[in-house]
Design a protein around this motif. Structure first.
Motif, PDB file in Angstrom:
ATOM      1  N   ASP A  87     -50.724  20.195   8.838  1.00  0.00           N
ATOM      2  CA  ASP A  87     -49.717  19.142   8.943  1.00  0.00           C
ATOM      3  C   ASP A  87     -50.438  17.855   9.300  1.00  0.00           C
ATOM      4  OD1 ASP A  87     -47.502  20.731   8.442  1.00  0.00           O
ATOM      5  OD2 ASP A  87     -47.053  21.077  10.556  1.00  0.00           O
ATOM      6  N   TYR A  89     -49.917  13.888  10.640  1.00  0.00           N
ATOM      7  CA  TYR A  89     -49.003  13.007  11.355  1.00  0.00           C
ATOM      8  C   TYR A  89     -49.564  11.597  11.336  1.00  0.00           C
ATOM      9  CZ  TYR A  89     -47.256  17.438  13.107  1.00  0.00           C
ATOM     10  OH  TYR A  89     -46.746  18.708  13.187  1.00  0.00           O
ATOM     11  N   GLU A  99     -42.438  14.302  15.506  1.00  0.00           N
ATOM     12  CA  GLU A  99     -41.126  14.833  15.143  1.00  0.00           C
ATOM     13  C   GLU A  99     -41.169  15.446  13.747  1.00  0.00           C
ATOM     14  OE1 GLU A  99     -38.196  14.638  17.041  1.00  0.00           O
ATOM     15  OE2 GLU A  99     -39.533  14.005  18.646  1.00  0.00           O
ATOM     16  N   GLN A 100     -41.671  14.675  12.815  1.00  0.00           N
ATOM     17  CA  GLN A 100     -41.699  15.076  11.406  1.00  0.00           C
ATOM     18  C   GLN A 100     -43.088  14.821  10.846  1.00  0.00           C
ATOM     19  OE1 GLN A 100     -39.215  16.422   9.697  1.00  0.00           O
ATOM     20  NE2 GLN A 100     -40.226  16.446   7.733  1.00  0.00           N
ATOM     21  N   TRP A 102     -45.979  13.715   8.438  1.00  0.00           N
ATOM     22  CA  TRP A 102     -46.088  12.752   7.353  1.00  0.00           C
ATOM     23  C   TRP A 102     -46.352  13.495   6.057  1.00  0.00           C
ATOM     24  CZ3 TRP A 102     -51.185   9.678   6.640  1.00  0.00           C
ATOM     25  CH2 TRP A 102     -51.062   8.784   5.574  1.00  0.00           C
ATOM     26  N   GLN A 104     -47.605  17.703   4.476  1.00  0.00           N
ATOM     27  CA  GLN A 104     -47.893  19.107   4.739  1.00  0.00           C
ATOM     28  C   GLN A 104     -48.745  19.648   3.597  1.00  0.00           C
ATOM     29  OE1 GLN A 104     -43.731  20.396   5.237  1.00  0.00           O
ATOM     30  NE2 GLN A 104     -44.353  20.980   7.309  1.00  0.00           N
TER      31      GLN A 104
END
Length: 196
Positions: A87, A89, A99-100, A102, A104
């Protein structure tokens, strides 16, 4: 021992989209003594991105930085995935938006997917990192949903055709791409190949 002094490249922003085709030199080594990492130079020879990984090769977390050491993105290995994944970010200042993700990245099984190394999801957009076996070790390209090449890395050669080694790549980034996203994906591919 010689000291390394940096100069800030003129008119370079790591977050901007490319407006024209750009070429970078990627050296899959850190400038710091005895550390794993990556250093990226522009066509003028200025350092524009770097990763200094003080941990072991294949670390679970690395940070893509600009020349000054400002973290642009954090890349973390996902745990408990059969084929592996990461992941990414995006960071702003000293804050990381956790949180989410950027982006994957899911590693593809070589037996099932052939030359496809990874599938990348950036919001609703999809990209693939494709191995280029004919062009030598470490060569790869990043393609979008339509199959268009958005970036390509190949072993760097001198003007007389001499290869500079497995750890030195020429990266060509096509127009209208986020430089920091492409660099983060280059880092993920380096982690996948255990180069960092």
């Amino acid at each position: 021992m010689a000291k390394v002094y940096y100069q800030v490249p003129r008119s370079f922003s790591p977050y901007l989209m490319t407006t024209k085709r750009e070429t970078f030199t990627v050296w899959m080594k850190s400038l710091l003594y005895q550390t794993n990492g990556c250093t990226v130079y522009n066509t003028n020879g200025d350092i524009v991105y770097r990763v200094d990984n003080y941990d072991k090769k294949g670390s679970n977390e690395v940070h893509l930085m600009d020349l000054r050491g400002q973290v642009l993105s954090t890349i973390r290995r996902k745990k408990l995935l059969a084929f592996g994944g990461w992941d990414g970010y995006r960071c702003s200042g000293s804050n990381t938006n956790e949180e989410q993700p950027w982006f994957q990245v899911k590693k593809c099984n070589r037996m099932l997917m052939g030359d496809l190394a990874c599938q990348v999801s950036v919001g609703y957009e999809k990209y693939w990192i494709v191995r280029l076996m004919a062009d030598g070790k470490g060569a790869f390209r990043i393609v979008n949903n339509e199959g268009d090449i958005v970036a390509e890395a190949k072993p760097k050669q001198t003007s007389s055709g001499v290869l500079l080694g497995e750890n030195v790549l020429t990266l060509v980034v096509e127009p209208h791409m986020d430089r920091s996203l492409i660099m983060a994906l280059v880092i993920v591919y380096g982690l996948l190949r255990r180069r960092m």
